[in-house]
Write an enzyme that holds these catalytic residues in place. Structure first.
Site: not given
Length: 525
Positions: A86, A181, A183
């Site tokens: 990002c 993202h 994660e």
């Protein structure tokens, strides 16, 4: 000879994303050691850390804003793979000669990216297939700006309708960037992407495992402590309990645990701690009954922050007095974990705002003249729990709902009195007991009871009663940063209320808290 579990490592630079610690936890779950540092790290520090790869986190800033954070140039000169997520991708693109387009429109939420060029990061990953045969990935976006032109040497690997550069790669330098993202769990195969980066691209081995961490911690403590004696403040919480078990394995009877019963614990908790660690595991443990001292110090105080500070101060005084009796103790053990270390370190240029003061043993007197033993300071909470299981601690204890350091001191609203604590202890025990009986305990993230210092009229038989009110609180959350109130069944709540009012003389009314976070915090104080 123990394995060097820190031999292969990933460096994560934090640009301020709320998900940054999650990146580190995901890398650790893969089985590789990593550290999280502020973005303004120096070249010398990176060289000294000598990472196998570097991850640049997301962040709330725009690369166009004045004084917005930038990655140190050495990140791109170190000769190791780099993965920008990002904002991390945006600053990498701009710093290397690409262009980032500012936008007032944020793209937030679920998106589907189409893989248009194969790269190692996305190798063999697909959630769906597009009509033209390309892999489609379900991902989570959270950005305003976006890359408008890639630097020399980069190619586009994935796109969306509104984001033409959703994933980019420099194949020769092994620089990768994604606008989403990986994660977060909303990116369905994000963990596989991180695994590709850490294991395949950076070529790290899985050395970071619970049994290896225990072996390493025990070896390091034996070397650090030798034949000296250690004192540990044991609360019965996860962190201090795991520290106690690690030290017991490392130095045996040279560990003395001090358990301070401050009168602010859950029902029968003091006896449970003594039974488990003293009788079952055979640790040296001293119990200090300090209820009267804590309650006397709290008398007349109703402001939450003042109560926290008093509880912390009195604990330090009691612990200090006891430690001075143990004249051979040269080391103090603490349950500091990695998020505490990150919070303390901060950024050289950053600012922080304390919402609630943390309650720990960090304020111990300077004249204690003891060395510090912190075997958990590299570990996240989920890792501490896994270590605890390996060490034989019971699952129910390790995965119990969070309990605040000041205990019932911040669950009794206003002034804390013994009468209030005794009522609250029993009411809370009934709530938790019913959650277990109805198989709801593990379906909520945290549940507890709060004592409200107001009286309410009630009826018991033919008699009128005028007694205290308690509130039940249960929330569902992933990260405790935001939370929803738990939609527990009405019948269940009715049963809990009836039990509390019928079984506890002194409580006339039970209410249920339906506030989310934000705007409310999870704890009332």
């Amino acid at each position: 000879m123990t394995t060097n579990i820190h031999d292969q490592r990933i460096l994560i630079l934090d640009f301020g994303s709320q998900y940054t610690q999650l990146i580190a936890r995901r890398v650790r779950e893969i089985g590789v050691y990593c550290e999280l540092w502020a973005w303004d790290v120096t070249e010398e520090q990176i060289r000294e850390f000598n990472p196998n790869g570097i991850i640049l986190s997301g962040g709330p800033e725009s690369v166009h804003a004045k004084d917005s954070p930038r990655a140190p140039q050495y990140v791109f000169d170190a000769g190791v793979p780099v993965f920008g997520i990002c904002y991390g991708m945006q600053t990498m693109a701009e710093q290397l000669g690409g262009a980032v387009l500012g936008s007032d429109m944020r793209e937030f939420g679920y998106a589907q990216v189409e893989v248009v060029e194969q790269m190692a990061l996305l190798n063999n990953i697909e959630d769906h297939v597009s009509p033209n045969g390309n892999a489609l990935l379900d991902v989570w976006m959270s950005h305003g700006d976006k890359v408008a032109a890639v630097p020399d040497g980069f190619i586009t690997a994935a796109k969306t309708d509104s984001c033409p550069f959703a994933a980019i790669v420099h194949p020769e330098k092994q620089f990768y960037g994604v606008q989403f993202h990986p994660e977060v769990t909303h990116t369905r195969q994000g963990q596989r992407m991180l695994s590709h980066f850490v294991l395949d691209i950076c070529q790290c081995e899985k050395l970071w495992t619970p049994d290896a961490i225990i072996e390493d911690a025990v070896a390091r403590m034996k070397k650090q402590i030798g034949d000296d004696e250690v004192i540990l403040g044991l609360s019965g919480g996860v962190d201090s309990s795991v520290v106690a078990m690690l030290l017991h394995r490392a130095i045996g009877k040279n560990l003395t645990c001090v358990f301070v019963d401050n009168g602010l614990l859950r029902l029968n908790e003091g006896q449970q701690v003594m039974d488990m660690f003293g009788d079952h595991f055979g640790l040296n443990i001293i119990k200090i009954d300090a209820e009267e001292r804590f309650l006397s110090a709290l008398a007349g105080t109703d402001e939450p922050e003042a109560k926290r500070k008093i509880i912390g101060r009195v604990f330090v005084e009691v612990f200090d007095e006891e430690s001075k009796k143990l004249k051979n103790a040269k080391w103090l053990a603490q349950g500091t974990i990695y998020p505490d270390v990150i919070e303390s370190a901060g950024s050289a240029t950053g600012k922080a705002h304390v919402i609630k003061s943390h309650h720990n043993v960090g304020g111990l007197p300077d004249d204690m003249a003891m060395g510090l033993v912190e075997p958990l300071r590299e570990l996240f909470k989920d890792e501490v729990r896994k270590i605890g299981l390996e060490l034989g601690l019971p699952y129910d204890m390790l995965y119990r709902h969070p309990f605040p350091g000041p205990g019932l001191g911040v669950r009794v609203l206003g002034e804390v009195k013994k009468e209030y604590c005794d009522l609250l202890r029993r009411a809370d025990a009934i709530f938790i007991d019913e959650l277990h009986k109805h198989d709801l305990y593990n379906k909520v993230s945290q549940a507890f009871t709060v004592f409200l210092p107001v009286k309410s009229v009630g009826v018991m038989g033919d008699a009128r009663k005028y007694d205290w009110v308690v509130s039940l609180r249960a929330v569902e959350t992933i990260d405790f940063m935001t939370a929803h109130w738990a939609h527990l069944p009405y019948e269940f709540l009715g049963k809990v209320s009836n039990r509390i009012i019928n079984e506890i003389d002194g409580i006339s009314r039970v209410v249920y808290d339906i506030s989310g976070k934000p705007p409310a915090t999870i704890e009332w104080e």
